[in-house]
Design an enzyme around this catalytic site. Structure first.
Site, PDB file in Angstrom:
ATOM      1  N   GLY A 122      22.326  -2.108   6.133  1.00  0.00           N
ATOM      2  CA  GLY A 122      22.360  -3.137   7.173  1.00  0.00           C
ATOM      3  C   GLY A 122      22.476  -2.524   8.553  1.00  0.00           C
ATOM      4  CG  ASP A 123      25.935  -0.440   9.589  1.00  0.00           C
ATOM      5  OD1 ASP A 123      26.770   0.149   8.872  1.00  0.00           O
ATOM      6  OD2 ASP A 123      26.102  -1.593  10.051  1.00  0.00           O
ATOM      7  CB  ALA A 124      19.696   1.872   8.344  1.00  0.00           C
ATOM      8  CG  PHE A 125      17.602  -4.486   9.288  1.00  0.00           C
ATOM      9  CD1 PHE A 125      18.097  -5.520  10.078  1.00  0.00           C
ATOM     10  CD2 PHE A 125      16.277  -4.556   8.866  1.00  0.00           C
ATOM     11  CE1 PHE A 125      17.301  -6.599  10.429  1.00  0.00           C
ATOM     12  CE2 PHE A 125      15.476  -5.644   9.200  1.00  0.00           C
ATOM     13  CZ  PHE A 125      15.990  -6.661   9.986  1.00  0.00           C
TER      14      PHE A 125
ATOM     15  CB  ALA B 159      20.536   1.359  14.201  1.00  0.00           C
TER      16      ALA B 159
END
Ligand SMILES: Nc1ncnc2c1ncn2[C@@H]1O[C@H](COP(=O)(O)OP(=O)(O)OP(=O)(O)O)[C@@H](O)[C@H]1O
Ligand SMILES: O=P(O)(O)O[C@@H]1O[C@H]([C@H](O)CO)[C@@H](O)[C@H](O)[C@@H]1O
Length: 337
Positions: free
Chosen positions: A88-91, A93
């Site tokens: 989710g964080d990769a998405f 960012a």
């Protein structure tokens, strides 16, 4: 949150935030998840006064809503049991970086789904661990100490696909011979899918000269449910819609090419100018068109809604169209004469 370009809740967060605007009785895993995500996203755009909301849904990818238009679904890629921590964080960012680089919301979300998928494929947070040399840890298979040229992996075993010498190594359990499955009737596919409580996905079009955009759209549509039926315009229908010099390929060829695709379960041909007749007969749960369409160009969206169905678009592959292929071919012929 006013002024937010794209908010990126996951489905559980979106459902919680959209309560009670979205029926609290529906929980992820019940009913049509995509319809739930679309309703939450639309409610949250109003609630948060944000320009757009992208609801992330794991392997289902992300659903982008800009408000009243048809939502864009960007399917993810199924990964075997791996660590999804940080996806989710990769998405989020990636969305921020893409928007900062001038991308449209649809482009940013499409790229972000790919980046989040790559993060999971690399092992999630665990995959970020690095060897003492600072190189990412990849225990690629080797033959004689040399890495395979390419390899296919799943969570259970790494299967060498080709050796450095180019010798293809078969996958365990591959059938000795192969024969094409006979085409199935759309009605049969729909009935079999319904009998097991599955989701019926349909799409439609002319598919005159098959190209990468068609393949991307069909594959994206297929992963949204448990079968994909293509409503294919007849030759006469295409002549009326696209001109007397169309189609380039006759119906039999266009149908056979589509039926040969693994992601297509059945094809049904219609002679009218619009797909209302096959849609009324099949009543799919989800109707999918490529991102070249907006809600005003899809009158059939209202027909779908009449039985609780949902219309979605999937990312458009730039620069791919039958019209362009024909123009390029004509230019080539002109330069040769
Ligand atoms: N580049 C593309 N990327 C994603 N979807 C596409 C692309 N091109 C067409 N589609 C989708 O494929 C389906 C069939 O479209 P169609 O056969 O009209 O393709 P086309 O290449 O646009 O044809 P034409 O140039 O004759 O209009 C439609 O749902 C359309 O939205
Ligand atoms: O291949 P196309 O041009 O995407 O196919 C057309 O799509 C129309 C669209 O669904 C809006 O109604 C449809 O009406 C038409 O019959 C072609 O299938």
């Amino acid at each position: 949150m006013a002024g937010t370009r794209i908010a990126t809740p996951n489905l559980t967060e979106a459902l919680h935030a959209a309560h009670p605007a979205v029926t609290a009785a529906e929980k992820p895993g019940e009913g049509n998840v995509l319809s739930l995500a679309a309703r939450c996203a639309s409610a949250l755009i109003r609630h948060w006064s944000s320009t757009a909301v992208a609801v992330t849904m794991g392997r289902l990818g992300a659903l982008l809503s800009l408000g009243e238009d048809i939502p864009l679904i960007v399917p993810g890629t199924a990964h075997p049991e791996t660590d999804t921590c940080g996806a989710g964080d990769a998405f989020a960012a990636s969305v921020a970086l893409e928007l900062g680089g001038g991308a449209l919301p649809s482009e940013a979300v499409t790229a972000a789904v790919g980046h989040a998928g790559a993060h999971v494929a690399a092992g999630g947070a665990a995959g970020l661990a690095t060897a003492p040399t600072g190189e990412p840890t990849t225990d690629r298979p080797t033959v004689g100490g040399r890495e395979h040229a390419t390899y296919v992996t799943d969570s259970r075993v790494r299967i060498p696909f080709t050796t450095p010498s180019g010798k293809a190594i078969g996958m365990p359990g591959r059938r000795a011979s192969w024969s094409p499955a006979p085409p199935r009737l759309a009605e049969e596919v729909v009935a079999a899918t319904r009998a097991t409580g599955g989701t019926v996905v349909a799409t439609g079009g002319c598919f005159d000269i098959l190209h990468l955009g068609h393949i991307a759209m069909l594959r994206a549509a297929r992963v949204l449910g448990d079968c994909l039926v293509v409503c294919l315009n007849s030759d006469a229908s295409i002549r009326r819609l696209k001109g007397r010099d169309r189609p380039v390929n006759g119906c039999a060829d266009r149908r056979a090419l589509l039926e040969a695709l693994e992601c297509v379960d059945a094809v049904t041909v219609f002679d009218e100018d619009t797909p209302e007749a096959p849609l009324t007969a099949l009543r799919p749960d989800i109707w999918v068109k490529g991102g070249d369409y907006t809600v005003s160009e899809l009158p059939e969206a209202h027909l779908l809604a009449s039985w609780g169905g949902q219309t979605l678009t999937v990312p458009y592959v730039p620069g791919r169209s039958t019209t362009r292929l024909i123009e390029v071919a004509r230019q080539d012929i002109r330069t040769m004469t």
